[in-house]
Write a protein that holds these residues in place. Structure first.
Motif, PDB file in Angstrom:
ATOM      1  N   ALA A 162      32.047  29.570  86.063  1.00 33.79           N
ATOM      2  CA  ALA A 162      30.955  28.586  86.082  1.00 33.79           C
ATOM      3  C   ALA A 162      29.615  29.249  85.813  1.00 33.79           C
ATOM      4  O   ALA A 162      28.739  28.662  85.142  1.00 33.79           O
ATOM      5  CB  ALA A 162      30.935  27.867  87.433  1.00 33.79           C
ATOM      6  N   VAL A 163      29.434  30.479  86.305  1.00 34.19           N
ATOM      7  CA  VAL A 163      28.147  31.132  86.105  1.00 34.19           C
ATOM      8  C   VAL A 163      27.962  31.554  84.651  1.00 34.19           C
ATOM      9  O   VAL A 163      26.828  31.572  84.143  1.00 34.19           O
ATOM     10  CB  VAL A 163      27.973  32.324  87.066  1.00 34.19           C
ATOM     11  CG1 VAL A 163      28.573  33.604  86.532  1.00 34.19           C
ATOM     12  CG2 VAL A 163      26.493  32.553  87.368  1.00 34.19           C
ATOM     13  N   VAL A 164      29.048  31.879  83.952  1.00 33.45           N
ATOM     14  CA  VAL A 164      28.915  32.185  82.524  1.00 33.45           C
ATOM     15  C   VAL A 164      28.411  30.957  81.758  1.00 33.45           C
ATOM     16  O   VAL A 164      27.579  31.071  80.848  1.00 33.45           O
ATOM     17  CB  VAL A 164      30.256  32.690  81.949  1.00 33.45           C
ATOM     18  CG1 VAL A 164      30.192  32.801  80.428  1.00 33.45           C
ATOM     19  CG2 VAL A 164      30.618  34.042  82.549  1.00 33.45           C
ATOM     20  N   VAL A 165      28.889  29.793  82.153  1.00 35.86           N
ATOM     21  CA  VAL A 165      28.380  28.552  81.553  1.00 35.86           C
ATOM     22  C   VAL A 165      26.886  28.420  81.822  1.00 35.86           C
ATOM     23  O   VAL A 165      26.102  28.096  80.921  1.00 35.86           O
ATOM     24  CB  VAL A 165      29.147  27.336  82.104  1.00 35.86           C
ATOM     25  CG1 VAL A 165      28.508  26.028  81.620  1.00 35.86           C
ATOM     26  CG2 VAL A 165      30.612  27.394  81.686  1.00 35.86           C
ATOM     27  N   GLU A 166      26.469  28.668  83.057  1.00 40.02           N
ATOM     28  CA  GLU A 166      25.046  28.553  83.398  1.00 40.02           C
ATOM     29  C   GLU A 166      24.197  29.569  82.638  1.00 40.02           C
ATOM     30  O   GLU A 166      23.084  29.247  82.195  1.00 40.02           O
ATOM     31  CB  GLU A 166      24.845  28.732  84.899  1.00 40.02           C
ATOM     32  CG  GLU A 166      25.346  27.591  85.751  1.00 40.02           C
ATOM     33  CD  GLU A 166      24.914  27.749  87.193  1.00 40.02           C
ATOM     34  OE1 GLU A 166      23.730  27.492  87.499  1.00 40.02           O
ATOM     35  OE2 GLU A 166      25.765  28.148  88.016  1.00 40.02           O
ATOM     36  N   LEU A 167      24.701  30.785  82.501  1.00 41.08           N
ATOM     37  CA  LEU A 167      23.975  31.788  81.732  1.00 41.08           C
ATOM     38  C   LEU A 167      23.742  31.323  80.299  1.00 41.08           C
ATOM     39  O   LEU A 167      22.633  31.454  79.753  1.00 41.08           O
ATOM     40  CB  LEU A 167      24.747  33.108  81.715  1.00 41.08           C
ATOM     41  CG  LEU A 167      24.856  33.889  83.020  1.00 41.08           C
ATOM     42  CD1 LEU A 167      25.818  35.063  82.845  1.00 41.08           C
ATOM     43  CD2 LEU A 167      23.502  34.398  83.467  1.00 41.08           C
ATOM     44  N   ALA A 168      24.793  30.785  79.692  1.00 42.85           N
ATOM     45  CA  ALA A 168      24.679  30.319  78.307  1.00 42.85           C
ATOM     46  C   ALA A 168      23.702  29.156  78.205  1.00 42.85           C
ATOM     47  O   ALA A 168      22.859  29.105  77.289  1.00 42.85           O
ATOM     48  CB  ALA A 168      26.053  29.909  77.785  1.00 42.85           C
ATOM     49  N   GLU A 169      23.787  28.219  79.140  1.00 40.95           N
ATOM     50  CA  GLU A 169      22.898  27.053  79.097  1.00 40.95           C
ATOM     51  C   GLU A 169      21.446  27.452  79.322  1.00 40.95           C
ATOM     52  O   GLU A 169      20.541  26.942  78.640  1.00 40.95           O
ATOM     53  CB  GLU A 169      23.337  26.025  80.136  1.00 40.95           C
ATOM     54  CG  GLU A 169      24.661  25.347  79.798  1.00 40.95           C
ATOM     55  CD  GLU A 169      25.146  24.429  80.898  1.00 40.95           C
ATOM     56  OE1 GLU A 169      26.005  23.568  80.606  1.00 40.95           O
ATOM     57  OE2 GLU A 169      24.688  24.571  82.057  1.00 40.95           O
ATOM     58  N   GLY A 170      21.210  28.364  80.271  1.00 40.28           N
ATOM     59  CA  GLY A 170      19.842  28.805  80.519  1.00 40.28           C
ATOM     60  C   GLY A 170      19.247  29.529  79.343  1.00 40.28           C
ATOM     61  O   GLY A 170      18.077  29.310  78.985  1.00 40.28           O
ATOM     62  N   GLN A 171      20.041  30.385  78.700  1.00 42.67           N
ATOM     63  CA  GLN A 171      19.544  31.096  77.533  1.00 42.67           C
ATOM     64  C   GLN A 171      19.340  30.149  76.361  1.00 42.67           C
ATOM     65  O   GLN A 171      18.366  30.279  75.604  1.00 42.67           O
ATOM     66  CB  GLN A 171      20.519  32.206  77.141  1.00 42.67           C
ATOM     67  CG  GLN A 171      19.970  33.166  76.105  1.00 42.67           C
ATOM     68  CD  GLN A 171      18.746  33.909  76.595  1.00 42.67           C
ATOM     69  OE1 GLN A 171      18.794  34.561  77.634  1.00 42.67           O
ATOM     70  NE2 GLN A 171      17.654  33.828  75.859  1.00 42.67           N
ATOM     71  N   PHE A 172      20.240  29.183  76.208  1.00 42.02           N
ATOM     72  CA  PHE A 172      20.086  28.211  75.127  1.00 42.02           C
ATOM     73  C   PHE A 172      18.804  27.402  75.322  1.00 42.02           C
ATOM     74  O   PHE A 172      18.059  27.157  74.357  1.00 42.02           O
ATOM     75  CB  PHE A 172      21.286  27.271  75.074  1.00 42.02           C
ATOM     76  CG  PHE A 172      21.221  26.281  73.938  1.00 42.02           C
ATOM     77  CD1 PHE A 172      21.742  26.585  72.695  1.00 42.02           C
ATOM     78  CD2 PHE A 172      20.611  25.041  74.110  1.00 42.02           C
ATOM     79  CE1 PHE A 172      21.663  25.689  71.642  1.00 42.02           C
ATOM     80  CE2 PHE A 172      20.525  24.138  73.066  1.00 42.02           C
ATOM     81  CZ  PHE A 172      21.055  24.460  71.823  1.00 42.02           C
ATOM     82  N   GLN A 173      18.552  26.982  76.552  1.00 44.20           N
ATOM     83  CA  GLN A 173      17.350  26.204  76.810  1.00 44.20           C
ATOM     84  C   GLN A 173      16.102  27.000  76.462  1.00 44.20           C
ATOM     85  O   GLN A 173      15.168  26.471  75.833  1.00 44.20           O
ATOM     86  CB  GLN A 173      17.281  25.773  78.273  1.00 44.20           C
ATOM     87  CG  GLN A 173      16.051  24.927  78.585  1.00 44.20           C
ATOM     88  CD  GLN A 173      15.953  24.554  80.050  1.00 44.20           C
ATOM     89  OE1 GLN A 173      16.740  25.016  80.870  1.00 44.20           O
ATOM     90  NE2 GLN A 173      14.989  23.728  80.386  1.00 44.20           N
ATOM     91  N   GLU A 174      16.079  28.275  76.847  1.00 40.60           N
ATOM     92  CA  GLU A 174      14.917  29.097  76.511  1.00 40.60           C
ATOM     93  C   GLU A 174      14.750  29.205  75.001  1.00 40.60           C
ATOM     94  O   GLU A 174      13.636  29.091  74.473  1.00 40.60           O
ATOM     95  CB  GLU A 174      15.071  30.489  77.120  1.00 40.60           C
ATOM     96  CG  GLU A 174      13.902  31.415  76.807  1.00 40.60           C
ATOM     97  CD  GLU A 174      14.034  32.747  77.506  1.00 40.60           C
ATOM     98  OE1 GLU A 174      13.685  32.827  78.701  1.00 40.60           O
ATOM     99  OE2 GLU A 174      14.492  33.714  76.861  1.00 40.60           O
ATOM    100  N   THR A 175      15.852  29.415  74.293  1.00 38.88           N
ATOM    101  CA  THR A 175      15.790  29.536  72.838  1.00 38.88           C
ATOM    102  C   THR A 175      15.313  28.244  72.189  1.00 38.88           C
ATOM    103  O   THR A 175      14.540  28.267  71.213  1.00 38.88           O
ATOM    104  CB  THR A 175      17.177  29.911  72.288  1.00 38.88           C
ATOM    105  OG1 THR A 175      17.613  31.123  72.907  1.00 38.88           O
ATOM    106  CG2 THR A 175      17.131  30.122  70.785  1.00 38.88           C
ATOM    107  N   ALA A 176      15.746  27.119  72.739  1.00 40.01           N
ATOM    108  CA  ALA A 176      15.343  25.831  72.180  1.00 40.01           C
ATOM    109  C   ALA A 176      13.857  25.542  72.382  1.00 40.01           C
ATOM    110  O   ALA A 176      13.296  24.692  71.690  1.00 40.01           O
ATOM    111  CB  ALA A 176      16.173  24.711  72.810  1.00 40.01           C
TER     112      ALA A 176
END
Length: 329
Positions: free
Chosen positions: A146-160
């Motif tokens: 679950a935390v790998v999902v959160e890491l990806a989502e947090g990084q994606f949000q920053e990139t967006a």
């Protein structure tokens, strides 16, 4: 010369945690060398052997001891898996940033090219998940997945939200929570069956950790940090300290946002930020988070290691003190 400030991660290096970290280090090396492909093993070892605080692993061990548990094989593996996930995420970060060095060592993308570096980062994330599933418990494996999902989502949000002058402090906090604080939270949760009681402490410390890192990028110097400053501005990442400063801006700062800046413009902006209220407002915000983190610490059992309990209590404030010692004056 760099300032030799207090290193808050050493607060967790009480004897029991220090001995546990030696076991974690050995487990990390074995997991990093577990591919059937020698080049993958060398590349993964290049990353995990490049140094680093192992602060997340130390939190796992400290949480286990603070909650009255012990550092057994499952705890060591859980801590090693947390560090592998962190290392894999750094490989991906370097790829996204086009970074050639990290901690003075050439990055995998600089050594092997982007495509092979990407695969090695994926290997490290997957290897951590497999080790958690086979050597810890379904609870630990599920938490780390679950935390790998959160890491990806947090990084994606920053990139967006790169170069977005309308980015809000709330948006920055959501990204921080996903890309950084979630793994600190998981470091506590996977340590012990009662680890969830430490989740809020771990997450709030993780937020402090990232905000202070972002502050130093804007308010320290290359000599003090041992690396260039202003990188977030170059990459268009508008971090929480900058967004707090914009609350007092009369247009001078905001007029520079929304585009790539020249080095002269970055130097001008850094000077203005350091002269304003950014540092004071950010440190005050972090002190509030530190108070929240300490309030979230559960009542620890009588069998808890007292040195570890004291270290956990001191950790958030020590990180704030360290950041203050590294600020440009």
């Amino acid at each position: 010369m760099p300032v030799h400030a207090v290193r808050p991660e050493e607060i967790l290096a009480v004897p029991a945690v220090s001995a546990g970290l030696a076991r974690v280090e050995r487990r990390i090396r074995r997991l990093s060398a577990s591919s059937r492909l020698p080049l993958v093993n060398r590349a993964a070892g290049h990353i995990t052997g490049a140094g680093g605080k192992r602060l997340r692993a130390a939190l796992t061990l400290a949480t286990a001891l603070a909650l009255g548990g012990r550092i057994d094989g499952r705890t060591v593996t859980a801590a090693a898996c947390v560090e592998l996930i962190h290392a894999g995420s750094l490989v991906h970060d370097d790829l996204m940033d086009g970074a050639a060095q990290r901690r003075g060592v050439r990055t995998l993308n600089a050594e092997l090219g982007d495509a092979r570096a990407l695969v090695v980062g994926d290997f490290m994330l997957a290897r951590a998940g497999l080790a958690a599933l086979t050597s810890t418990s379904k609870h630990v494996a599920g938490t780390l997945a679950a935390v790998v999902v959160e890491l990806a989502e947090g990084q994606f949000q920053e990139t967006a939200e790169l170069f977005d002058p309308a980015r809000t402090p709330e948006a920055a906090l959501r990204s921080i929570t996903g890309k950084t604080a979630s793994l600190f939270r998981a470091s506590c949760v996977v340590a012990h069956p009662a680890g969830r009681t430490m989740a809020a402490y771990g997450e709030r410390f993780g937020v402090i950790f990232q905000i202070l890192d972002d502050l130093l990028d804007l308010a320290s110097t290359a000599d003090r940090l041992g690396k260039p400053v202003g990188n977030d501005l170059r990459q268009g990442v508008y971090t929480l300290p900058l967004l707090l400063a914009l609350r007092h801006d009369r247009g001078e700062l905001r007029s520079l946002l929304g585009r790539r800046l020249t080095e002269e413009e970055i130097a001008f902006l850094l000077t203005r930020l350091r002269e304003g209220r950014m540092v004071g407002d950010t440190l005050e915000y972090c002190r509030g988070l530190a108070a929240d983190a300490l309030a979230a610490l559960p009542a620890l059992p009588a069998v808890a290691d007292p040195e570890v309990a004291a270290a956990l209590y001191a950790l958030p404030g020590a990180y704030i003190d360290r950041a203050e010692s590294l600020l440009a004056r």
